[in-house]
Each structure stands twice: as structure tokens, then as C-alpha cells.
Design an enzyme around this catalytic site. Structure first.
Site, PDB file in Angstrom:
ATOM      1  N   SER A 100       0.832  -1.198   0.000  1.00 27.75           N
ATOM      2  CA  SER A 100       0.000   0.000   0.000  1.00 27.75           C
ATOM      3  C   SER A 100       0.873   1.257   0.000  1.00 27.75           C
ATOM      4  CB  SER A 100      -0.956  -0.047   1.199  1.00 27.75           C
ATOM      5  OG  SER A 100      -1.994   0.889   1.064  1.00 27.75           O
ATOM      6  N   ASP A 220     -10.005  -5.382  -4.218  1.00 33.45           N
ATOM      7  CA  ASP A 220      -9.438  -4.341  -3.355  1.00 33.45           C
ATOM      8  C   ASP A 220     -10.269  -3.065  -3.485  1.00 33.45           C
ATOM      9  OD1 ASP A 220      -7.877  -2.482  -1.994  1.00 33.45           O
ATOM     10  OD2 ASP A 220      -5.990  -3.184  -2.853  1.00 33.45           O
ATOM     11  N   HIS A 249      -7.504  -6.011   0.108  1.00 35.22           N
ATOM     12  CA  HIS A 249      -6.323  -5.150   0.146  1.00 35.22           C
ATOM     13  C   HIS A 249      -5.087  -5.815   0.749  1.00 35.22           C
ATOM     14  CE1 HIS A 249      -4.333  -1.268   0.016  1.00 35.22           C
ATOM     15  NE2 HIS A 249      -4.079  -1.306   1.321  1.00 35.22           N
TER      16      HIS A 249
END
Length: 273
Positions: A100, A220, A249
């Protein structure tokens, strides 16, 4: 992972965990409140074994690494701190795995240190030009410390809600409370500006010479596939994208076996079967 220690980088302490010996891999966590290097990567590191030298820091503002005086955090600080950490450890060549926010840092580091970064794995990554702030990421950054905030955040991170167990909620709530003061300074509203701050320019992405593996969940909602990973295919010189179905995610939690196999094959340059 091994006993944690503190490394001084640019005059400021960085909390880091290391394990194994062999080719070095820097592992960078994401931006959710309560996230730490050990919390994000300890299970993956254990499964990868001891034939890689894994380095998992708490980035500034997370876990036990404070934000340096006079700084707010941000992509430049996290990138410079990551590079400085590897310099301080005496590691000249290394791969980088980032999740991320950590994916954006990993890509920025590869552009800044093209002679040292050998490979990049960007997981559920941020950093793509034009990527908007999703409602899910906005809610995660705003999650209040405590069980209710932890449960809401974890429910947004994963597709399979059975993974949001009471023990996982309790652990994240405790980590959120411990880091609440520092985290409050990182992503205050309005939050779209922090996504923009983590965005990499086309010029920066074009400067990345290392092979890049993008790993992304098809479901996601935090960094959606269409706005986060797919646009990067147009900008990176040596890139491949692996999409995991029925995955949100956090591929390392949602598809741990396949995720570790992908990492092992790519980082060790083995042939995947």
C-alpha cells in the site's frame, strides 16, 4: 523475526526487525493506524525461511519509530529514511517489498537508488498517477483508536469477513492506541492531499530500472485495481502484474500461500511453476 533493535538514521531512531541471511530484502508496511513492520510482515518472514536477509522497519510515525522533529512524515521522509536505514546497516544491494503506502515508498526508493535496488514487489500499492482517494482509505485513515475503529478498519481491508476475528481486532486496537498520537499528525483531513503527496510522477516511474512485480487483489476497495495497479503498467519499463481473485487489500493475509510463493519466486529469481 529476530530481536528488535534501534538503528540511528539521519540522527533519529528507527525501530527495525531483521531475520535470515543471504540476499537482502527491505519490507515496508502500509499506512493503516496501528500498522508496524513486525505486524505487517512477521508471518510472511517466518514462512520465507532464513535464506533471505529480511529487514522490516517501523516507518516514521508508526510503531516505535517517531517522526523526526520538525517533520510531518510523507513520501520524501519515508523514502530517505528507508535508504538511510540500508546504508546504516551496510547493505549495498537489496530488493524492496512494499504494501500500500509502502509500495509507493518502494517505487520511489527504486527510482532514487537505481544502482542499489535490485527488485521491487509493490503489493496493493499506492503511487499511481491520477489515483483518487477511495472512500475506504479515507475511512481507514480516520478510524478511531479502539475496538470499534479496529473492527471497522479490518473489515474494509479484507474481502472475507471471517478473517476479522476478535483476536485480530484486539491486537489492532492495542496497536492503534499505542500509536494514536503520532498517527494523528500523518493524515489529517482533508485527506485527498495525502494521496496526491504519495503519487509518483511519470518521470519518477520511468527512472525505475529494477524489475517490478505488482500484486493486487481483484476486490481491493482501498486501492482499487483499475486506478492503483493497472495505470502503473504504462509507466514502468520492466513490470508484471499478478491479480488475485477473491482478494481485498491484504494478499499476505487473504492468500498467504500463493503470496509467499510469488515473493519467493520473484525475489530468489527462481522459475515459478
Amino acid at each position: 523475526m529476530t530481536t528488535p533493535r534501534t538503528v540511528t538514521v539521519g540522527g533519529f531512531p528507527v525501530h527495525v526487525l531483521e531475520s535470515g541471511t543471504g540476499p537482502a530484502v527491505l519490507m515496508l508496511h502500509g499506512s493503516g493506524p496501528g500498522t508496524t513492520g513486525s505486524g505487517a510482515w512477521a508471518t510472511t518472514a517466518q514462512a520465507l525461511g532464513t535464506s533471505l536477509h529480511l529487514v522490516a522497519p517501523d516507518q516514521a510515525g508508526f510503531g516505535r519509530t517517531p517522526v523526526p522533529a520538525g517533520s510531518r512524515g510523507g513520501l520524501r521522509l519515508w523514502t530517505e529514511q528507508a535508504a538511510g536505514l540500508m546504508d546504516a546497516l551496510g547493505i549495498e544491494y537489496y530488493a524492496v517489498v512494499g504494501h500500500s503506502m509502502g509500495g509507493a515508498v518502494a517505487l520511489a526508493l527504486a527510482a532514487a537508488r537505481p544502482q542499489q535496488v535490485t527488485r521491487v514487489v509493490a503489493v496493493s500499492t499506492m503511487g499511481a498517477p491520477g489515483a483518487p482517494l477511495s472512500a475506504e482509505l479515507d475511512a481507514i485513515w480516520a478510524a478511531p483508536a479502539g475496538p470499534l475503529g479496529a473492527r471497522d478498519m479490518l473489515s474494509r481491508l479484507v474481502l472475507d469477513q471471517a478473517l476479522v476475528t476478535d483476536s485480530a481486532v484486539d491486537a489492532r486496537a492495542a496497536a492503534m492506541r499505542a500509536g494514536a498520537a503520532a498517527f494523528a499528525s500523518l493524515f489529517p483531513p482533508p485527506r485527498a492531499r495525502w494521496v496526491d503527496e504519495l503519487t509518483l510522477s511519470a518521470q519518477t516511474l520511468a527512472a525505475i530500472r529494477a524489475p517490478v512485480l505488482l500484486v493486487h487483489g481483484a476486490e481491493d476497495r482501498v486501492t482499487p485495481l483499475g486506478t492503483a495497479a493497472q495505470p502503473l503498467l504504462e509507466h514502468l519499463a520492466d513490470v508484471r502484474l499478478h491479480v488475485l481473485g477473491r482478494c481485498g487489500h491484504v494478499p499476505a493475509i487473504e492468500h498467504p500461500h500463493e503470496f509467499r510463493q510469488l515473493l519467493s519466486c520473484f525475489l530468489r529469481r527462481d522459475r515459478c511453476h
